[in-house]
Design an enzyme around this catalytic site. Structure first.
Site, PDB file in Angstrom:
ATOM      1  N   LYS A 172       0.850  -1.192   0.000  1.00  0.00           N
ATOM      2  CA  LYS A 172       0.000   0.000   0.000  1.00  0.00           C
ATOM      3  C   LYS A 172       0.883   1.238   0.000  1.00  0.00           C
ATOM      4  O   LYS A 172       1.832   1.335   0.772  1.00  0.00           O
ATOM      5  CB  LYS A 172      -0.872  -0.007   1.254  1.00  0.00           C
ATOM      6  CG  LYS A 172      -1.620   1.294   1.462  1.00  0.00           C
ATOM      7  CD  LYS A 172      -2.758   1.134   2.417  1.00  0.00           C
ATOM      8  CE  LYS A 172      -2.429   1.664   3.780  1.00  0.00           C
ATOM      9  NZ  LYS A 172      -3.639   1.881   4.595  1.00  0.00           N
TER      10      LYS A 172
HETATM   11  C1  R5P Z   1      -2.177   4.675   8.287  1.00  0.00           C
HETATM   12  O1  R5P Z   1      -1.335   4.547   9.086  1.00  0.00           O
HETATM   13  C2  R5P Z   1      -3.133   3.655   8.092  1.00  0.00           C
HETATM   14  O2  R5P Z   1      -2.518   2.463   7.692  1.00  0.00           O
HETATM   15  C3  R5P Z   1      -4.303   3.959   7.185  1.00  0.00           C
HETATM   16  O3  R5P Z   1      -5.009   2.788   7.082  1.00  0.00           O
HETATM   17  C4  R5P Z   1      -3.943   4.419   5.805  1.00  0.00           C
HETATM   18  O4  R5P Z   1      -3.211   5.603   5.845  1.00  0.00           O
HETATM   19  C5  R5P Z   1      -5.182   4.580   4.919  1.00  0.00           C
HETATM   20  O5  R5P Z   1      -6.041   5.494   5.428  1.00  0.00           O
HETATM   21  P1  R5P Z   1      -6.247   6.926   4.778  1.00  0.00           P
HETATM   22  O6  R5P Z   1      -7.029   6.706   3.517  1.00  0.00           O
HETATM   23  O7  R5P Z   1      -7.018   7.691   5.800  1.00  0.00           O
HETATM   24  O8  R5P Z   1      -4.904   7.518   4.482  1.00  0.00           O
END
Ligand code: R5P
Length: 266
Positions: A172
């Protein structure tokens, strides 16, 4: 790759179209009761029918998700720090036995390439991959970006490629200019985080551009649960990821959901 690993991966990245909509609600592991997630159960329940999988900590899973909901779980298994301290100082925080007990479809861990604790987080990734391989559980590497790091293709491409080289099954990252080059140089599926809350149209454009650039989908949190219509937003994101909707078509879904709510209230 063994049957269990393939089966779990297919619960996250849908085999019908090779795409994925993950709902990220793990933010509390270092942010505490962040806006929109003060009462996780209330936020999560209406969104679950629209998510292919949900990414969260074991604490929120146990307390705030119905075990009968039957949603594939991507369990956050790294942490140990808070917003008040050096964020890169993470370790593995969940045993493989507990991950198995919770019947997770994947385990997620952050790597902090270029940060103070880079090596510690990369070695943790390799340990998690070894455990995951032993038990048929895929590992999602999260390319966490330190304060001083540029979110450009050079840096994010480096972090994604390292994650893949060390054995992660999915990575990711963030969308960036020349995102297609990042995807080309990364031999595992790439999924994007939404990042900080932006106007809904921008978040949908981000989703569209990421998928067009080769991402298998999104692992999105704040741009969904901090929206004035979280259900409308996840449905709109889903339409882009799975149904080839344009940004305009998706935005109409979001707008429609807002006006539906207003009609009901009126
Ligand atoms: C961050 O530390 C987390 O893993 C979140 O799940 C990730 O950043 C995704 O969330 P967002 O779309 O709010 O950035």
């Amino acid at each position: 790759m063994d049957w269990g690993m393939k089966n779990r991966l297919s619960r996250i990245i849908k085999p019908e179209d090779g795409r994925a909509v993950m709902l990220a609600v793990d933010h509390g592991y270092f942010l505490g009761p962040t806006s929109g997630l003060e009462e996780p159960r209330k936020t999560i329940a209406p969104l679950l029918p629209h998510a292919d999988s949900i990414m969260l900590t074991r604490g929120v899973l146990r307390t705030s998700v119905d075990p009968a909901a039957n949603v594939p779980v991507v369990l956050r298994v790294s942490g140990g720090t808070s917003i008040l301290k050096e964020l890169s100082n993470e370790d593995i925080t969940v045993s493989i036995e507990d991950a198995i007990r919770l019947n997770v479809s994947a385990m997620a861990l952050s790597i902090f390439v270029g940060s103070e604790f880079e090596k510690q987080t990369l070695v943790s990734l390799t340990k998690l991959v070894d455990e995951g391989e032993r038990h048929g559980i895929p590992v999602l590497a999260v390319t966490a970006v330190g304060k001083d790091m540029a979110r450009d293709v050079r840096y994010l491409g480096l972090a994604c490629r390292i994650a893949a080289e060390l054995g992660a099954h999915i990575v990711k990252t963030y969308h960036c200019d020349d995102f297609d080059k990042l995807v080309e140089s990364c031999p595992i599926p790439v999924i994007i985080a939404g990042g900080k809350k932006t106007p809904e149209l921008e978040a949908l454009e981000l989703t569209f551009n990421a998928v067009r650039g080769g991402a298998v989908g999104v692992d999105m949190g704040r741009n969904i649960f901090q929206s004035d219509s979280p259900t409308g937003m996840i449905r709109a994101v889903r339409a882009i990821v799975h149904d080839k909707a344009t940004v305009k078509q998706a935005y109409d879904i979001y707008q429609g959901s807002k006006s539906g709510k207003a009609r009901k209230a009126g």
